[in-house]
Scaffold this motif. Structure first.
Motif, PDB file in Angstrom:
ATOM      1  N   LEU A  76       0.949  -1.478  -0.288  1.00  8.18           N
ATOM      2  CA  LEU A  76      -0.124   0.585  -0.056  1.00  8.18           C
ATOM      3  C   LEU A  76       1.112   1.239  -0.843  1.00  8.18           C
ATOM      4  O   LEU A  76       0.325   2.473  -0.469  1.00  8.18           O
ATOM      5  N   LEU A  77       2.053   1.146   0.882  1.00 10.15           N
ATOM      6  CA  LEU A  77       2.646   2.412   1.121  1.00 10.15           C
ATOM      7  C   LEU A  77       3.601   2.660  -0.381  1.00 10.15           C
ATOM      8  O   LEU A  77       3.678   4.304  -0.626  1.00 10.15           O
ATOM      9  N   THR A  78       4.060   1.579  -0.873  1.00  9.42           N
ATOM     10  CA  THR A  78       4.802   1.628  -2.227  1.00  9.42           C
ATOM     11  C   THR A  78       3.610   2.163  -3.579  1.00  9.42           C
ATOM     12  O   THR A  78       4.365   2.587  -4.869  1.00  9.42           O
ATOM     13  N   GLY A  79       2.601   1.967  -2.865  1.00  5.52           N
ATOM     14  CA  GLY A  79       1.366   1.565  -4.557  1.00  5.52           C
ATOM     15  C   GLY A  79       1.366   0.618  -5.345  1.00  5.52           C
ATOM     16  O   GLY A  79       0.324   1.067  -6.256  1.00  5.52           O
ATOM     17  N   THR A  80       1.863  -0.550  -5.432  1.00  6.30           N
ATOM     18  CA  THR A  80       1.820  -1.523  -5.990  1.00  6.30           C
ATOM     19  C   THR A  80       0.717  -2.670  -5.672  1.00  6.30           C
ATOM     20  O   THR A  80       0.333  -3.488  -5.815  1.00  6.30           O
ATOM     21  N   GLN A  81       0.373  -2.003  -4.667  1.00  2.00           N
ATOM     22  CA  GLN A  81      -1.289  -2.477  -4.136  1.00  2.00           C
ATOM     23  C   GLN A  81      -1.900  -1.445  -3.737  1.00  2.00           C
ATOM     24  O   GLN A  81      -1.601  -0.719  -2.398  1.00  2.00           O
ATOM     25  N   THR A 110      -6.708   1.495   3.006  1.00  2.00           N
ATOM     26  CA  THR A 110      -5.698   2.018   2.019  1.00  2.00           C
ATOM     27  C   THR A 110      -4.323   2.856   2.715  1.00  2.00           C
ATOM     28  O   THR A 110      -4.295   2.713   4.514  1.00  2.00           O
ATOM     29  N   VAL A 111      -3.427   3.394   1.706  1.00  2.00           N
ATOM     30  CA  VAL A 111      -2.382   3.922   2.800  1.00  2.00           C
ATOM     31  C   VAL A 111      -3.217   5.141   3.344  1.00  2.00           C
ATOM     32  O   VAL A 111      -2.222   5.284   4.005  1.00  2.00           O
ATOM     33  N   ASP A 112      -4.449   5.761   3.672  1.00  2.00           N
ATOM     34  CA  ASP A 112      -4.654   6.717   4.086  1.00  2.00           C
ATOM     35  C   ASP A 112      -4.778   6.766   5.723  1.00  2.00           C
ATOM     36  O   ASP A 112      -5.220   7.174   6.227  1.00  2.00           O
ATOM     37  N   ASN A 113      -5.769   4.831   5.661  1.00  4.28           N
ATOM     38  CA  ASN A 113      -5.864   5.048   7.421  1.00  4.28           C
ATOM     39  C   ASN A 113      -5.144   3.547   7.752  1.00  4.28           C
ATOM     40  O   ASN A 113      -5.649   2.548   8.912  1.00  4.28           O
ATOM     41  N   ILE A 114      -3.823   3.390   7.408  1.00  5.24           N
ATOM     42  CA  ILE A 114      -2.950   2.727   8.346  1.00  5.24           C
ATOM     43  C   ILE A 114      -2.600   2.725   9.335  1.00  5.24           C
ATOM     44  O   ILE A 114      -2.855   1.483  10.566  1.00  5.24           O
ATOM     45  N   ALA A 171      11.509   6.225   3.588  1.00  7.70           N
ATOM     46  CA  ALA A 171      10.599   7.210   2.129  1.00  7.70           C
ATOM     47  C   ALA A 171       9.053   7.171   2.442  1.00  7.70           C
ATOM     48  O   ALA A 171       8.571   7.994   2.774  1.00  7.70           O
ATOM     49  N   ALA A 172       8.233   6.105   1.870  1.00  9.68           N
ATOM     50  CA  ALA A 172       7.624   5.781   1.491  1.00  9.68           C
ATOM     51  C   ALA A 172       5.972   5.899   3.078  1.00  9.68           C
ATOM     52  O   ALA A 172       4.875   6.312   2.664  1.00  9.68           O
ATOM     53  N   CYS A 173       7.095   5.400   3.859  1.00  9.94           N
ATOM     54  CA  CYS A 173       6.560   5.953   5.587  1.00  9.94           C
ATOM     55  C   CYS A 173       5.673   7.362   5.338  1.00  9.94           C
ATOM     56  O   CYS A 173       5.051   7.892   5.825  1.00  9.94           O
ATOM     57  N   LYS A 174       6.937   7.961   5.578  1.00 11.31           N
ATOM     58  CA  LYS A 174       7.579   9.595   5.832  1.00 11.31           C
ATOM     59  C   LYS A 174       6.541  10.478   5.217  1.00 11.31           C
ATOM     60  O   LYS A 174       6.004  10.879   5.545  1.00 11.31           O
ATOM     61  N   LYS A 175       5.908   9.756   3.610  1.00 10.94           N
ATOM     62  CA  LYS A 175       5.215  10.928   2.226  1.00 10.94           C
ATOM     63  C   LYS A 175       3.938  10.023   2.872  1.00 10.94           C
ATOM     64  O   LYS A 175       3.199  11.299   2.673  1.00 10.94           O
ATOM     65  N   ALA A 176       3.218   8.715   3.632  1.00  6.48           N
ATOM     66  CA  ALA A 176       2.330   8.652   3.845  1.00  6.48           C
ATOM     67  C   ALA A 176       1.986   9.414   5.756  1.00  6.48           C
ATOM     68  O   ALA A 176       0.848   9.283   5.841  1.00  6.48           O
ATOM     69  N   GLY A 177       3.134   9.649   6.460  1.00  2.81           N
ATOM     70  CA  GLY A 177       2.641  10.174   7.436  1.00  2.81           C
ATOM     71  C   GLY A 177       3.130   9.185   8.631  1.00  2.81           C
ATOM     72  O   GLY A 177       2.472   9.622   9.778  1.00  2.81           O
ATOM     73  N   LEU A 178       3.248   8.234   8.287  1.00  2.25           N
ATOM     74  CA  LEU A 178       3.749   7.134   9.435  1.00  2.25           C
ATOM     75  C   LEU A 178       4.587   6.961   9.629  1.00  2.25           C
ATOM     76  O   LEU A 178       5.764   6.502   9.459  1.00  2.25           O
ATOM     77  N   GLU A 179       5.572   7.558  10.614  1.00  2.00           N
ATOM     78  CA  GLU A 179       6.694   7.772  11.101  1.00  2.00           C
ATOM     79  C   GLU A 179       6.221   7.547  12.581  1.00  2.00           C
ATOM     80  O   GLU A 179       5.654   7.894  12.954  1.00  2.00           O
TER      81      GLU A 179
END
Length: 363
Positions: free
Chosen positions: A269-274, A329-333, A355-363
């Motif tokens: 989800l974070l990388t956009g492949t799902q 989805t990536v928005d509610n992990i 990097a994907a986690c930071k972009k998604a605000g997951l850190e």
């Protein structure tokens, strides 16, 4: 994600049983926890070791809840490793040991019918777990499986956005036909997708990533990579195989669904492949099964827990507890699998995903 709350009457019940003997491992793929076989013993039979959830989540949650409700009870455990014949042997072994309640997630819901009947003939109560077994089971615990499929289909439509038209070609890779849940997921997905997109290729992936990958490859050959708008995969394991096939074919950026909220899927989800997965909180499901098992062991009423009735493939009407699934989805992990403690941010955000986690605000 709403946490599962037991009925007050069921939670407050008094449990008083005594243990006897000592249990160990046997040669049928079983292992036990606690202090005895038979007497106060509950059997837990899970279907395979490929799906990550069973040994990592379902088993420990179930065992911990049984222990908290009934410290003198034991849990006999077995995993069928994807083999219905092995599961039948494991049931027979547990019947011989004298377990009083069997909690079974059937590898093959139809094939297990005779084993269920044999156990019931010995006075053993059988609970179907996650999949509804055929035969005279006393209770069933799972999620609303049609709703799961509907959420998957809706997530695919949402990800497609303006491309969700009757001309958009969608590939559907369903679960194993021997699993009644697969038919329910499929039904729900069709409820959401039919009339909104063109389901141009549909096959069973048998819950195997390798088979799903092969089916996806066949779909690409038949339809053409550029003509596929999105893919419905019935679970995350198959979605992983499909994602690899899409990558190998140079296809990127198209929606892909799954379910089970496996760690690898969350990372995809974070990388956009799902684009989406379905979170079926394992802890409340396992704990509900444990509560039912202890109630049945003690001869307690289960009507406060099993509030619905489902009909099995053998036509049996089964008191059921169906929990509510949630789309992720990536928005509610953070608000689902992290909030519930299924995974920590550290589990998800390993080196390849920082990097994907930071972009998604997951850190």
């Amino acid at each position: 994600m709403r946490r599962f709350v037991m009925g007050a009457a069921a939670v407050s019940m008094t449990l008083s049983v005594s243990a006897c003997g000592k249990a160990g491992d046997d040669d049928s793929g079983s292992a036990s926890t606690g202090s005895s076989s038979g007497g106060n013993s509950v059997g837990l039979l899970l279907p395979d070791s490929v799906t990550a959830r069973y040994d990592k989540f379902d088993r420990p949650y179930f065992e911990a809840k049984v222990e908290s409700l009934c410290p003198d009870c034991t849990v006999e455990y077995a995993n069928a490793a994807g083999d219905p014949a092995k599961q039948a042997q494991q049931i027979s072994s547990m019947v011989t040991k004298g377990v009083k309640v069997l909690v079974v997630d059937p590898q093959d819901s139809a094939a297990i019918k005779s084993s269920v009947q044999s156990a019931v003939d010995k006075g053993i109560k059988v609970i179907a777990y996650d999949r509804l077994a055929q035969g005279p089971v006393s209770a069933y615990v799972s999620f609303d499986t049609v709703k799961v499929g509907e959420l998957q289909g809706q997530a695919l439509l949402t990800a497609l956005g303006s491309e969700a038209t009757t001309k958009s070609k969608v590939v559907m890779i369903n679960g194993d036909d021997a699993d009644p849940n697969a038919a329910k997921f499929k039904e729900g997905a069709h409820n959401a997708l039919d009339g909104k997109v063109d389901i141009a290729y549909e096959q069973s992936g048998l819950w195997k990533d390798t088979v799903a990958a092969q089916k996806m490859s066949a779909a690409i050959t038949r339809l053409g990579a550029k003509n596929i708008a999105g893919v419905y995969a019935a679970n995350d394991g198959m979605a992983g195989g499909i994602a690899n096939t899409l990558k190998g074919a140079g296809v990127s950026g198209i929606p892909l669904t799954g379910q089970d909220a496996e760690l690898a899927a969350i990372q995809r989800l974070l990388t956009g492949t799902q684009s989406a997965t379905i979170y079926k909180a394992f802890k409340p499901e396992a704990e509900a099964a444990a509560q039912l098992a202890v109630n049945l062991l003690q001869g307690e009423d289960i009507s406060a827990l099993a509030t619905r009735t489902e009909t099995s493939g053998s036509g049996d009407k089964v008191p059921s507890r169906l929990l509510t699934p949630v789309s992720v989805t990536v928005d509610n992990i953070d608000d689902t699998v992290v909030k519930d403690g299924l995974y920590t941010v550290a589990d998800i955000c390993t080196a390849d995903y920082v990097a994907a986690c930071k972009k998604a605000g997951l850190e």
